[in-house]
Design an enzyme around this catalytic site. Structure first.
Site, PDB file in Angstrom:
ATOM      1  CG  ASP A  79      -0.249  -0.444   2.428  1.00  0.00           C
ATOM      2  OD1 ASP A  79       1.055  -0.268   2.778  1.00  0.00           O
ATOM      3  OD2 ASP A  79      -0.870  -0.970   3.550  1.00  0.00           O
ATOM      4  CG  ASN A 148      -8.580  -1.666  12.187  1.00  0.00           C
ATOM      5  OD1 ASN A 148      -7.589  -2.394  11.664  1.00  0.00           O
ATOM      6  ND2 ASN A 148      -8.958  -0.811  11.563  1.00  0.00           N
ATOM      7  CG  HIS A 150      -5.664  -2.534   8.911  1.00  0.00           C
ATOM      8  ND1 HIS A 150      -5.640  -1.386   8.956  1.00  0.00           N
ATOM      9  CD2 HIS A 150      -4.333  -2.928   9.093  1.00  0.00           C
ATOM     10  CE1 HIS A 150      -4.481  -1.038   9.523  1.00  0.00           C
ATOM     11  NE2 HIS A 150      -3.749  -1.776   9.530  1.00  0.00           N
ATOM     12  CD  GLU A 155      -8.512   0.696   7.898  1.00  0.00           C
ATOM     13  OE1 GLU A 155      -8.488  -0.453   8.658  1.00  0.00           O
ATOM     14  OE2 GLU A 155      -7.973   2.031   8.156  1.00  0.00           O
TER      15      GLU A 155
END
Ligand code: PGA
Length: 272
Positions: A79, A148, A150, A155
């Site tokens: 990313d 979280n 990811h 996400e």
């Protein structure tokens, strides 16, 4: 004993628990180097983040000590932040040069990250996916995990079939990354990330997680129900995933005794 590298079919999520973060990092570096040893032209999927810095340091030290060359390796990073040029100090392009690329014998023309400053980020994301396909796909995908759940910047609520695209970052992710920027306000809101479908199409995955802050996400990923609410659970559908943990990151796993029985001190088992 069989190697843990690429090309060994397993059909399970292999959980290796090491006593310390240092041992987990060394084990992970060994798996990456084995992959390059087995296939000098390997296509590696690379990751960024705090977890990966000691891993790249270890990889460099062992690459030098063991004489394993990256000269024929191709890499694709997961990313990049939208809006940051490659030379921006917080860009993952910059991170990768400093942490790894400038310190090994890799051919920079064979390293790839999405361009965060592309005039058309949508077209850039599609072109990046095509570049991965044109390289023959990813042999070994290195992954961290967010608190979280990811992976990459996929996400929560990312489609399990998603491909490289633009994602809006959650507040939690922006807060976790804000220390690298001048302020939370300066922390990018969007990123180009390879998709969960792209990650699932890789031949093998290596997830590395250290520290208690990751324990809950790791437990969800390994033992939770598959759900886009915790994107890393998509890896349960991948036939060859190795998860390397230190003891702190393994704290919330229910079946920890089983994992340690199968892979004492993170060793390979007779059947891989
Ligand atoms: P970290 O990031 O290694 O900085 O914790 C991991 C991630 O968010 O994927």
């Amino acid at each position: 004993m069989r190697t843990l590298g690429i090309g060994v079919e397993r059909n399970e999520v292999k959980v290796l628990i090491l006593d310390t973060a240092e041992a987990a990092i060394d084990r992970s570096a060994g798996i990456l180097l084995d992959a390059v040893r087995q296939k000098p032209t390997a296509v590696l999927g690379l990751a960024t983040g705090a977890t990966m810095l000691p891993l790249y340091d270890k990889l460099i030290a062992r690459h030098l000590a063991e004489g394993i060359s990256f000269a024929q390796v191709t890499t694709f990073n997961l990313d990049e932040y939208i809006g940051l040029a490659p030379d921006h100090v917080c860009a993952y392009h910059h991170y990768m040069r400093k942490a790894l690329f400038d310190r090994i014998d890799i051919d920079m023309r064979c390293t790839h990250l999405p361009r965060g400053d592309a005039p058309d980020p949508v077209a850039e994301a599609e072109a990046y996916e095509q570049r991965i396909a044109a390289a023959g796909g990813i042999d070994l995908q290195l992954l961290g995990i967010g608190r979280n759940g990811h992976i990459g910047f996929n996400e929560p609520t990312s489609s399990l079939a998603s491909r490289t695209r633009i994602k809006t970052l959650t507040d939690d992710t922006r807060r976790a990354n804000a220390p690298y920027f001048d302020s939370l306000d300066d922390t990018p809101r969007f990123a180009i990330t390879i998709g969960l479908g792209t990650i699932l199409a890789s031949k093998a995955c290596l997830m590395v997680a250290t520290g208690a802050a990751k324990a809950q996400a790791v437990a969800m990923m390994v033992e939770g129900s598959i759900s886009s609410a915790c994107p890393a659970t998509a890896l349960q559908m991948h036939p060859q995933v190795t998860v390397v943990l230190d003891r702190a990151a393994a704290t919330d796993l229910t079946l920890v005794n089983y994992y340690e029985h199968v892979h004492p001190k993170g060793a390979g088992s007779e059947y891989g």
